[in-house]
Design a protein around this motif. Structure first.
Motif, PDB file in Angstrom:
ATOM      1  N   ARG A  17      35.165 158.762 -21.065  1.00  0.00           N
ATOM      2  CA  ARG A  17      34.865 157.363 -20.777  1.00  0.00           C
ATOM      3  C   ARG A  17      34.372 157.208 -19.342  1.00  0.00           C
ATOM      4  NH1 ARG A  17      38.385 158.253 -24.397  1.00  0.00           N
ATOM      5  NH2 ARG A  17      39.211 156.799 -25.934  1.00  0.00           N
ATOM      6  N   ASP A  18      33.613 156.142 -19.097  1.00  0.00           N
ATOM      7  CA  ASP A  18      33.191 155.855 -17.734  1.00  0.00           C
ATOM      8  C   ASP A  18      34.405 155.556 -16.865  1.00  0.00           C
ATOM      9  OD1 ASP A  18      30.476 156.239 -18.054  1.00  0.00           O
ATOM     10  OD2 ASP A  18      30.079 154.160 -18.590  1.00  0.00           O
ATOM     11  N   LEU A  19      34.331 155.970 -15.619  1.00  0.00           N
ATOM     12  CA  LEU A  19      35.455 155.905 -14.705  1.00  0.00           C
ATOM     13  C   LEU A  19      35.570 154.530 -14.056  1.00  0.00           C
ATOM     14  CD1 LEU A  19      37.697 157.370 -13.097  1.00  0.00           C
ATOM     15  CD2 LEU A  19      35.916 158.132 -11.503  1.00  0.00           C
ATOM     16  N   ARG A  20      36.761 153.938 -14.164  1.00  0.00           N
ATOM     17  CA  ARG A  20      37.118 152.738 -13.396  1.00  0.00           C
ATOM     18  C   ARG A  20      37.985 153.202 -12.240  1.00  0.00           C
ATOM     19  NH1 ARG A  20      38.394 151.876 -18.540  1.00  0.00           N
ATOM     20  NH2 ARG A  20      40.656 151.908 -18.143  1.00  0.00           N
ATOM     21  N   ILE A  21      37.569 152.865 -11.018  1.00  0.00           N
ATOM     22  CA  ILE A  21      38.273 153.427  -9.864  1.00  0.00           C
ATOM     23  C   ILE A  21      38.405 152.388  -8.762  1.00  0.00           C
ATOM     24  CG2 ILE A  21      36.281 154.354  -8.581  1.00  0.00           C
ATOM     25  CD1 ILE A  21      38.061 157.023  -8.454  1.00  0.00           C
ATOM     26  N   HIS A  22      39.441 152.530  -7.960  1.00  0.00           N
ATOM     27  CA  HIS A  22      39.701 151.557  -6.898  1.00  0.00           C
ATOM     28  C   HIS A  22      38.740 151.777  -5.737  1.00  0.00           C
ATOM     29  CE1 HIS A  22      41.791 149.722  -3.423  1.00  0.00           C
ATOM     30  NE2 HIS A  22      42.207 148.851  -4.335  1.00  0.00           N
ATOM     31  N   ASP A  23      38.071 150.703  -5.346  1.00  0.00           N
ATOM     32  CA  ASP A  23      37.118 150.723  -4.238  1.00  0.00           C
ATOM     33  C   ASP A  23      37.767 150.057  -3.028  1.00  0.00           C
ATOM     34  OD1 ASP A  23      34.839 150.631  -2.603  1.00  0.00           O
ATOM     35  OD2 ASP A  23      34.141 148.764  -3.521  1.00  0.00           O
ATOM     36  N   THR A  24      37.953 150.821  -1.964  1.00  0.00           N
ATOM     37  CA  THR A  24      38.595 150.287  -0.769  1.00  0.00           C
ATOM     38  C   THR A  24      37.833 149.093  -0.212  1.00  0.00           C
ATOM     39  OG1 THR A  24      39.505 152.454  -0.224  1.00  0.00           O
ATOM     40  CG2 THR A  24      39.328 150.874   1.573  1.00  0.00           C
ATOM     41  N   ALA A  25      36.506 149.146  -0.256  1.00  0.00           N
ATOM     42  CA  ALA A  25      35.697 148.096   0.359  1.00  0.00           C
ATOM     43  C   ALA A  25      35.905 146.738  -0.305  1.00  0.00           C
ATOM     44  CB  ALA A  25      34.220 148.478   0.327  1.00  0.00           C
ATOM     45  N   THR A  26      36.022 146.715  -1.626  1.00  0.00           N
ATOM     46  CA  THR A  26      36.200 145.439  -2.331  1.00  0.00           C
ATOM     47  C   THR A  26      37.665 145.157  -2.657  1.00  0.00           C
ATOM     48  OG1 THR A  26      35.850 146.508  -4.485  1.00  0.00           O
ATOM     49  CG2 THR A  26      33.906 145.606  -3.368  1.00  0.00           C
ATOM     50  N   GLN A  66      35.344 164.603 -10.655  1.00  0.00           N
ATOM     51  CA  GLN A  66      34.326 165.499 -11.215  1.00  0.00           C
ATOM     52  C   GLN A  66      34.578 165.770 -12.692  1.00  0.00           C
ATOM     53  OE1 GLN A  66      32.450 168.796  -8.965  1.00  0.00           O
ATOM     54  NE2 GLN A  66      34.392 168.797  -7.845  1.00  0.00           N
ATOM     55  N   ARG A  67      35.823 166.051 -13.035  1.00  0.00           N
ATOM     56  CA  ARG A  67      36.154 166.412 -14.419  1.00  0.00           C
ATOM     57  C   ARG A  67      35.938 165.241 -15.371  1.00  0.00           C
ATOM     58  NH1 ARG A  67      38.799 171.349 -14.782  1.00  0.00           N
ATOM     59  NH2 ARG A  67      39.130 172.319 -12.736  1.00  0.00           N
ATOM     60  N   VAL A  68      36.260 164.034 -14.933  1.00  0.00           N
ATOM     61  CA  VAL A  68      35.985 162.861 -15.774  1.00  0.00           C
ATOM     62  C   VAL A  68      34.485 162.729 -16.007  1.00  0.00           C
ATOM     63  CG1 VAL A  68      36.064 160.334 -15.846  1.00  0.00           C
ATOM     64  CG2 VAL A  68      38.091 161.624 -15.139  1.00  0.00           C
ATOM     65  N   TRP A  69      33.701 162.890 -14.956  1.00  0.00           N
ATOM     66  CA  TRP A  69      32.249 162.778 -15.105  1.00  0.00           C
ATOM     67  C   TRP A  69      31.687 163.891 -15.997  1.00  0.00           C
ATOM     68  CZ3 TRP A  69      31.271 161.578  -9.256  1.00  0.00           C
ATOM     69  CH2 TRP A  69      31.262 160.195  -9.070  1.00  0.00           C
ATOM     70  N   LEU A  70      32.152 165.105 -15.804  1.00  0.00           N
ATOM     71  CA  LEU A  70      31.670 166.199 -16.647  1.00  0.00           C
ATOM     72  C   LEU A  70      31.995 165.949 -18.113  1.00  0.00           C
ATOM     73  CD1 LEU A  70      32.647 169.256 -14.404  1.00  0.00           C
ATOM     74  CD2 LEU A  70      30.322 168.451 -14.902  1.00  0.00           C
ATOM     75  N   ASP A  71      33.134 165.320 -18.370  1.00  0.00           N
ATOM     76  CA  ASP A  71      33.539 165.031 -19.744  1.00  0.00           C
ATOM     77  C   ASP A  71      32.671 163.944 -20.374  1.00  0.00           C
ATOM     78  OD1 ASP A  71      35.297 165.446 -21.983  1.00  0.00           O
ATOM     79  OD2 ASP A  71      36.347 163.586 -21.462  1.00  0.00           O
ATOM     80  N   THR A  72      31.948 163.177 -19.539  1.00  0.00           N
ATOM     81  CA  THR A  72      30.995 162.192 -20.071  1.00  0.00           C
ATOM     82  C   THR A  72      29.615 162.817 -20.271  1.00  0.00           C
ATOM     83  OG1 THR A  72      30.317 161.402 -17.877  1.00  0.00           O
ATOM     84  CG2 THR A  72      32.200 160.291 -18.909  1.00  0.00           C
ATOM     85  N   LYS A  73      29.539 164.139 -20.110  1.00  0.00           N
ATOM     86  CA  LYS A  73      28.302 164.918 -20.291  1.00  0.00           C
ATOM     87  C   LYS A  73      27.290 164.677 -19.178  1.00  0.00           C
ATOM     88  CE  LYS A  73      30.417 165.827 -24.127  1.00  0.00           C
ATOM     89  NZ  LYS A  73      31.424 166.913 -24.106  1.00  0.00           N
ATOM     90  N   ARG A  74      27.769 164.240 -18.032  1.00  0.00           N
ATOM     91  CA  ARG A  74      26.906 164.102 -16.860  1.00  0.00           C
ATOM     92  C   ARG A  74      26.921 165.388 -16.033  1.00  0.00           C
ATOM     93  NH1 ARG A  74      29.333 158.762 -17.063  1.00  0.00           N
ATOM     94  NH2 ARG A  74      27.715 157.137 -17.018  1.00  0.00           N
ATOM     95  N   GLN A  75      25.893 165.558 -15.239  1.00  0.00           N
ATOM     96  CA  GLN A  75      25.930 166.546 -14.173  1.00  0.00           C
ATOM     97  C   GLN A  75      26.591 165.898 -12.966  1.00  0.00           C
ATOM     98  OE1 GLN A  75      22.191 168.686 -13.410  1.00  0.00           O
ATOM     99  NE2 GLN A  75      21.382 167.746 -15.281  1.00  0.00           N
ATOM    100  N   ALA A 362      43.668 157.638 -19.793  1.00  0.00           N
ATOM    101  CA  ALA A 362      44.476 157.577 -18.576  1.00  0.00           C
ATOM    102  C   ALA A 362      43.640 157.911 -17.341  1.00  0.00           C
ATOM    103  CB  ALA A 362      45.662 158.528 -18.685  1.00  0.00           C
ATOM    104  N   LEU A 363      42.847 158.969 -17.404  1.00  0.00           N
ATOM    105  CA  LEU A 363      42.061 159.365 -16.243  1.00  0.00           C
ATOM    106  C   LEU A 363      40.939 158.381 -15.951  1.00  0.00           C
ATOM    107  CD1 LEU A 363      41.845 163.246 -16.685  1.00  0.00           C
ATOM    108  CD2 LEU A 363      43.425 161.919 -15.266  1.00  0.00           C
ATOM    109  N   ALA A 364      40.361 157.796 -16.989  1.00  0.00           N
ATOM    110  CA  ALA A 364      39.306 156.799 -16.775  1.00  0.00           C
ATOM    111  C   ALA A 364      39.856 155.545 -16.116  1.00  0.00           C
ATOM    112  CB  ALA A 364      38.641 156.443 -18.101  1.00  0.00           C
ATOM    113  N   ASP A 365      41.165 155.313 -16.242  1.00  0.00           N
ATOM    114  CA  ASP A 365      41.812 154.149 -15.652  1.00  0.00           C
ATOM    115  C   ASP A 365      42.318 154.505 -14.256  1.00  0.00           C
ATOM    116  OD1 ASP A 365      43.016 151.728 -15.174  1.00  0.00           O
ATOM    117  OD2 ASP A 365      44.737 152.111 -16.471  1.00  0.00           O
ATOM    118  N   ASP A 366      41.399 154.602 -13.300  1.00  0.00           N
ATOM    119  CA  ASP A 366      41.730 154.869 -11.905  1.00  0.00           C
ATOM    120  C   ASP A 366      42.520 156.166 -11.742  1.00  0.00           C
ATOM    121  OD1 ASP A 366      41.552 154.275  -9.185  1.00  0.00           O
ATOM    122  OD2 ASP A 366      43.439 153.142  -9.172  1.00  0.00           O
TER     123      ASP A 366
END
Length: 409
Positions: A17-26, A66-75, A362-366
């Motif tokens: 799944r696409d990653l939802r992650i905490h952004d310090t700036a916002t 990295q591992r979450v992104w690789l699992d979405t078939k991205r480079q 779980a990993l996609a959720d921050d």
């Protein structure tokens, strides 16, 4: 500078799944949709001592990204630096009576060994500050020529007032910024600066210290923040997906780096998300080289601790949390590793497809690694209590733990 060899990442059925992650700036969660190539820059070590658990926790967090992104078939285009010339390194070399360059090379090599043992995926580009100097000099000259930097007794400083978006990474007030600047390598009390917060871009050569030819800047060496900016812009460009590091880098390092890049390019923001890992304590205080309260990965390995258990200890805490390393944390991780390995060693077990999806969610959720571990714990408990008839399940669990969590079973 070379990185380290990559461990193989097993392929899993389905897609992450696409990653939802905490952004310090916002201050909130953002969903990252990088496109076919995800771009990430993580600030590396200053190699004057070995890799401690605090370092490992930070790099573990961005290994999960990295591992979450690789699992979405991205480079994944991952860049990391090494600050292989800086005051702490020079001070340690002088204290120990060793050559600073040899010390940096020695500790960088040990860092690589630790990263291999912990199954951290390597950056595509692993760049030292020294090798980046030819690219840093023209950036400092551009900032100076554009009026965004000025000279003071041969040194060159960046003017924070040249960036209208200065402050939007940390969202701190001027008083807090000044205190942190003094604590974290700045010189807010130096007379003659236009603004106490202005950081150094180029330090003119000092007697007895290393220096390099800097064109119109004269001989010297680069400041801390411009180093990362030059490397990131060269290899990733503006608007990359994640700028990562420990929470102690929010200010001044990431704030200043963003302003340097924005003043150079006229674009905003430098990164789509600023992601920061929490601090690890020992005996009630943040683990740091200055305090000397360190637990080294290499020492644990020499004592025979399985690196997979060290990794599980890191994963048992949410990456943004501040936490304390204790013997109990390690013992719990060793026990968990034993339970998991015992569970996957059987010829069959309970179905595991739903477990893979739980880990992914779980990993996609921050990067909720504690929830991911709990999901595997539940499968292992079922396996030990009731067993199962799915002959492929243990292999699926083993591959999922490796691919998504970096834990070799």
């Amino acid at each position: 500078m070379h990185a380290w060899p990559a461990s193989e990442v097993p392929a899993l059925p389905g897609q992450g799944r696409d990653l939802r992650i905490h952004d310090t700036a916002t201050g909130g969660l953002v969903t990252l949709d990088p496109g076919p190539v995800a771009r990430i820059y993580v600030c590396g070590i200053t190699p004057y001592d070995a890799t401690h658990i605090g370092h490992a926790a930070t790099y573990n967090a961005f290994d999960l990204v990295q591992r979450v992104w690789l699992d979405t078939k991205r480079q994944v285009h991952y860049v990391q630096n090494v600050t292989d010339v800086d005051d702490p390194l020079l001070e340690r070399a002088d204290r120990d009576g060793v050559d600073w360059a040899a010390l940096a090379e020695q500790e960088t090599a040990l860092f690589r060994e630790d990263m291999i043992a912990l199954r951290m995926l390597p950056p595509r580009h692993y760049i030292g500050a020294v090798e980046a100097i030819p690219g840093i000099v023209p950036l400092v000259e551009r900032l100076r020529d554009a009026g965004a930097a000025y000279e003071l007794e041969g040194d060159v400083y960046f003017s924070v007032e040249s960036d209208p978006n200065f402050g939007k990474v940390s969202n701190l007030d001027a008083t807090a910024m000044r205190l942190l600047s003094a604590e974290r390598g700045g010189d807010p009390d130096r007379p003659g600066k236009k603004n106490p917060l202005d950081p150094m871009l180029w330090m003119a050569a000092r007697p007895g210290e290393p220096s390099w030819e800097g064109g119109s800047l004269g001989r010297g060496r680069p400041g801390w923040h411009i180093e990362c900016v030059a490397i990131a812009l060269d290899h990733l460009g503006m608007g990359f997906d994640v700028q990562g590091g420990g929470s102690d880098l929010v200010f001044p390092h990431h704030e200043m780096g963003a302003s340097h890049a924005q003043a150079l390019t006229g674009e905003f923001p430098m990164a789509r998300a600023y992601v920061h890992a929490g601090m690890v304590a020992l005996d009630g205080e943040k683990m740091s080289k200055s305090k000397g309260n360190l637990v080294f990965v290499s020492q644990l390995r020499r004592e025979g601790v399985d690196p997979a258990a060290i990794r599980l200890a890191l994963l048992s805490h949410h990456y943004r949390a501040d936490w304390e390393w204790t013997d109990q944390v390690l013992q719990d991780a060793l026990a968990r590793l034993e339970r998991w390995r015992s569970a996957v060693s059987r010829p069959d077990g309970p179905p595991a497809e739903a477990l893979v999806e739980e880990i992914r969610e779980a990993l996609a959720d921050d990067l909720d690694s504690p929830a991911a571990l709990a999901a595997v714990d539940r499968w292992a408990a079922l396996q030990h209590e009731h067993g199962g008839t799915d002959t492929g399940a243990p292999g699926v669990v083993s591959r999922a733990a490796d691919a998504l969590l970096g834990v070799a079973l």
